[in-house]
Structure formats: C-alpha cells, structure tokens
Design a protein around this motif. Structure first.
Motif, PDB file in Angstrom:
ATOM      1  N   ASP A 189       0.804  -1.225   0.000  1.00  0.00           N
ATOM      2  CA  ASP A 189       0.000   0.000   0.000  1.00  0.00           C
ATOM      3  C   ASP A 189       0.836   1.274   0.000  1.00  0.00           C
ATOM      4  N   SER A 190       2.133   1.143  -0.154  1.00  0.00           N
ATOM      5  CA  SER A 190       3.014   2.299  -0.047  1.00  0.00           C
ATOM      6  C   SER A 190       3.052   3.120  -1.342  1.00  0.00           C
ATOM      7  N   PRO A 191       3.306   4.415  -1.221  1.00  0.00           N
ATOM      8  CA  PRO A 191       3.507   5.242  -2.418  1.00  0.00           C
ATOM      9  C   PRO A 191       4.661   4.737  -3.283  1.00  0.00           C
ATOM     10  N   ALA A 192       5.670   4.125  -2.651  1.00  0.00           N
ATOM     11  CA  ALA A 192       6.815   3.607  -3.410  1.00  0.00           C
ATOM     12  C   ALA A 192       6.387   2.494  -4.358  1.00  0.00           C
ATOM     13  N   ALA A 193       5.486   1.626  -3.905  1.00  0.00           N
ATOM     14  CA  ALA A 193       4.995   0.549  -4.772  1.00  0.00           C
ATOM     15  C   ALA A 193       4.222   1.121  -5.955  1.00  0.00           C
ATOM     16  N   THR A 194       3.339   2.064  -5.668  1.00  0.00           N
ATOM     17  CA  THR A 194       2.557   2.703  -6.741  1.00  0.00           C
ATOM     18  C   THR A 194       3.475   3.387  -7.736  1.00  0.00           C
ATOM     19  N   ALA A 195       4.478   4.094  -7.240  1.00  0.00           N
ATOM     20  CA  ALA A 195       5.400   4.811  -8.120  1.00  0.00           C
ATOM     21  C   ALA A 195       6.210   3.846  -8.979  1.00  0.00           C
ATOM     22  N   ALA A 196       6.643   2.732  -8.401  1.00  0.00           N
ATOM     23  CA  ALA A 196       7.447   1.759  -9.146  1.00  0.00           C
ATOM     24  C   ALA A 196       6.638   1.138 -10.281  1.00  0.00           C
ATOM     25  N   VAL A 197       5.396   0.767  -9.982  1.00  0.00           N
ATOM     26  CA  VAL A 197       4.544   0.161 -11.013  1.00  0.00           C
ATOM     27  C   VAL A 197       4.222   1.176 -12.102  1.00  0.00           C
ATOM     28  N   GLN A 198       3.891   2.397 -11.703  1.00  0.00           N
ATOM     29  CA  GLN A 198       3.567   3.421 -12.697  1.00  0.00           C
ATOM     30  C   GLN A 198       4.766   3.745 -13.572  1.00  0.00           C
ATOM     31  N   ALA A 199       5.950   3.738 -12.991  1.00  0.00           N
ATOM     32  CA  ALA A 199       7.161   4.000 -13.773  1.00  0.00           C
ATOM     33  C   ALA A 199       7.358   2.938 -14.845  1.00  0.00           C
ATOM     34  N   ASP A 200       7.088   1.675 -14.499  1.00  0.00           N
ATOM     35  CA  ASP A 200       7.211   0.600 -15.486  1.00  0.00           C
ATOM     36  C   ASP A 200       6.184   0.758 -16.606  1.00  0.00           C
ATOM     37  N   VAL A 201       4.954   1.082 -16.218  1.00  0.00           N
ATOM     38  CA  VAL A 201       3.904   1.277 -17.219  1.00  0.00           C
ATOM     39  C   VAL A 201       4.275   2.438 -18.147  1.00  0.00           C
ATOM     40  N   ASN A 202       4.728   3.522 -17.574  1.00  0.00           N
ATOM     41  CA  ASN A 202       5.110   4.681 -18.382  1.00  0.00           C
ATOM     42  C   ASN A 202       6.249   4.345 -19.338  1.00  0.00           C
ATOM     43  N   GLU A 203       7.213   3.577 -18.838  1.00  0.00           N
ATOM     44  CA  GLU A 203       8.341   3.179 -19.686  1.00  0.00           C
ATOM     45  C   GLU A 203       7.841   2.384 -20.893  1.00  0.00           C
ATOM     46  N   GLY A 204       6.977   1.414 -20.622  1.00  0.00           N
ATOM     47  CA  GLY A 204       6.452   0.602 -21.719  1.00  0.00           C
ATOM     48  C   GLY A 204       5.686   1.427 -22.735  1.00  0.00           C
ATOM     49  N   ILE A 205       4.799   2.292 -22.234  1.00  0.00           N
ATOM     50  CA  ILE A 205       4.007   3.125 -23.137  1.00  0.00           C
ATOM     51  C   ILE A 205       4.909   4.027 -23.966  1.00  0.00           C
ATOM     52  N   ASN A 206       5.936   4.579 -23.345  1.00  0.00           N
ATOM     53  CA  ASN A 206       6.822   5.520 -24.042  1.00  0.00           C
ATOM     54  C   ASN A 206       7.582   4.883 -25.194  1.00  0.00           C
ATOM     55  N   ILE A 207       7.817   3.567 -25.120  1.00  0.00           N
ATOM     56  CA  ILE A 207       8.529   2.917 -26.229  1.00  0.00           C
ATOM     57  C   ILE A 207       7.592   2.146 -27.154  1.00  0.00           C
ATOM     58  N   GLY A 208       6.285   2.293 -26.942  1.00  0.00           N
ATOM     59  CA  GLY A 208       5.338   1.719 -27.892  1.00  0.00           C
ATOM     60  C   GLY A 208       4.748   0.375 -27.535  1.00  0.00           C
TER      61      GLY A 208
END
Length: 244
Positions: free
Chosen positions: A186-205
């Motif tokens: 439930d930590s902000p760190a977990a949310t941030a880590a998952v969102q960072a991965d999603v953003n990375e994937g989206i950014n490269i298509g």
C-alpha cells in the motif's frame, strides 16, 4: 542571466527533448514493425534490423541489486519483459517458456531477465503488481511471480486478486514478514514503481503483453521457445563478437 545565455540553454533543452522524442518514435516504429510481423505470421527474429534496437537495448537497467531481476548484471544478453499478471499469454510464457530460458541461459550466465510491471488490465493487475513489488522488497519477487501466475484468473478483474488472496499468496511464496508486505503493498513507493514501469512501456510503444526486448530486439507475445532461443543465441554471439 543574459538573454543570449537563456536562449542557448533553451536550445539545448529543446534539442535534448527532440532527441528523446526521436528515440521514442524509433522504438514505437520497431514495436509496430514487430506487430505487423506477428499479424502476417512472419518470424519476428527474421525482421529487418531496425536502428531503434541499439536505443532499446539501453532500457536494460543492469542493477545488481534489482529484486525484480534475475541473472548476472553483466550477462551478455538482457531480456526486458513487459508483462501483466492477468494476461493469459503472459501466464503461458511464465509457466511454459521462461523456466526453460532460465535453465538454458540464466543459470549458465548468458541471460539476465528484468521484469517490468506492465499493469494495463485494471485494478487487480495494479494490485498484483504492487504486491509483487512488495514481495521483492523481501527477496521473494520470483517466488511470488510464480504464485501469481499459478493462480491467475481466466477472466480479468473478477476477484481472483483480492487483498486477502494477495496476502495468502505471499505466504505461499515464502514472504517472511506479512506486516511489512502489506505496508509495502500500500506504499507510495509501490505505486510509483509500477507506474514508472507502465510509463516506460508506453513511451517505447508497448501496447500489448507480453512484450520483450532481447538486447534491444523486440519480441511480441508468447512466441515458441525456438524463437526466444534463436534471438538469445544471436544476441550472445553478437555480444561476443563485439568484445573480442
């Protein structure tokens, strides 16, 4: 600060942004090319070499302390895996193909696998990805990864990955401290880590799962093991030639 200096910094900043945008466009083009190959049943490994591959190879983090990775940080080949715990094709790869790659390449020091949580199928995917990250904080990511896929639902967001179930799977995976697991989930760190991965994937298509980069070369979908072996072998050979 002079106007001339400000203009110079602005030009450098814009140039940097343009370079990043160009890389992203090349990456998206590479994934689209592989998507077209997939639709036409043309083997992705035989696709024309794309200039984006060298840039995509830089997506590998090679962090020796990354709990969501396995294999040597200096392995000649890195496979970055964008995956969702509710994706049925991701489950096929995780349970049928990945164990063979681990035995044939990771255990022999040839391949490193780096996980990216491409949680795109809704709330339960996001919760499962945060839970997997939390398990990783106690060194149990890969055990938890397997437990999630072993219990992955046939239909998405139907209650298979409730908080109680995610905690139960933590016990199955051998996560030692369940209170810490719940807090990390439930930590902000977990949310941030998952969102960072999603953003990375989206950014490269990446727009579907699973998707892979093997030393920068994209593979889409749970392709036959032979395709993964051919791509890893080719990448290992190229890496060896480059360092000789």
């Amino acid at each position: 600060m002079s106007r001339k200096l400000k203009n110079s910094k602005a030009r450098k900043s814009l140039a940097g942004l343009a370079a990043v945008a160009a890389v992203c466009l090349l990456a998206i083009a590479a994934f689209q090319m592989l998507g077209d190959d997939k639709k036409s049943d043309k083997p992705a490994a035989a696709a024309e070499v794309n200039p984006a591959y060298a840039q995509l190879a830089k997506m590998a983090r090679r962090d020796a302390h990354d709990p969501l990775a396995m294999g040597r940080a200096d392995a000649p080949v890195v496979m970055v895996e964008y995956s969702d715990f509710q994706c049925p094709y991701c489950k096929v790869f995780a349970t049928k193909i990945e164990p063979q790659l681990i035995a044939d390449y990771v255990d022999k020091g040839v391949l490193r696998i780096e996980w990216r949580s491409m949680a795109i199928f809704g709330a339960e995917s996001e919760d499962a990805s945060r839970a997997a990250w939390a398990a990783g904080q106690q060194g149990k990511f890969w055990e938890y990864h397997r437990a999630l896929f072993d219990h992955a639902p046939a239909k998405k967001n139907t209650g298979a990955f409730t908080r109680d179930k995610l905690t139960e799977l933590a016990t199955t995976a051998g996560v030692p401290d369940l209170d810490k697991f719940r807090a990390d989930l439930d930590s902000p760190a977990a949310t941030a880590a998952v969102q960072a991965d999603v953003n990375e994937g989206i950014n490269i298509g990446v727009n579907s799962t699973p998707a892979f980069l093997i030393n920068g070369r994209p593979i889409l979908g749970a392709q036959p093991i032979e395709q993964f072996r051919a791509t890893v072998d080719a990448a290992a050979k190229a890496a060896g030639e480059a360092t000789e």
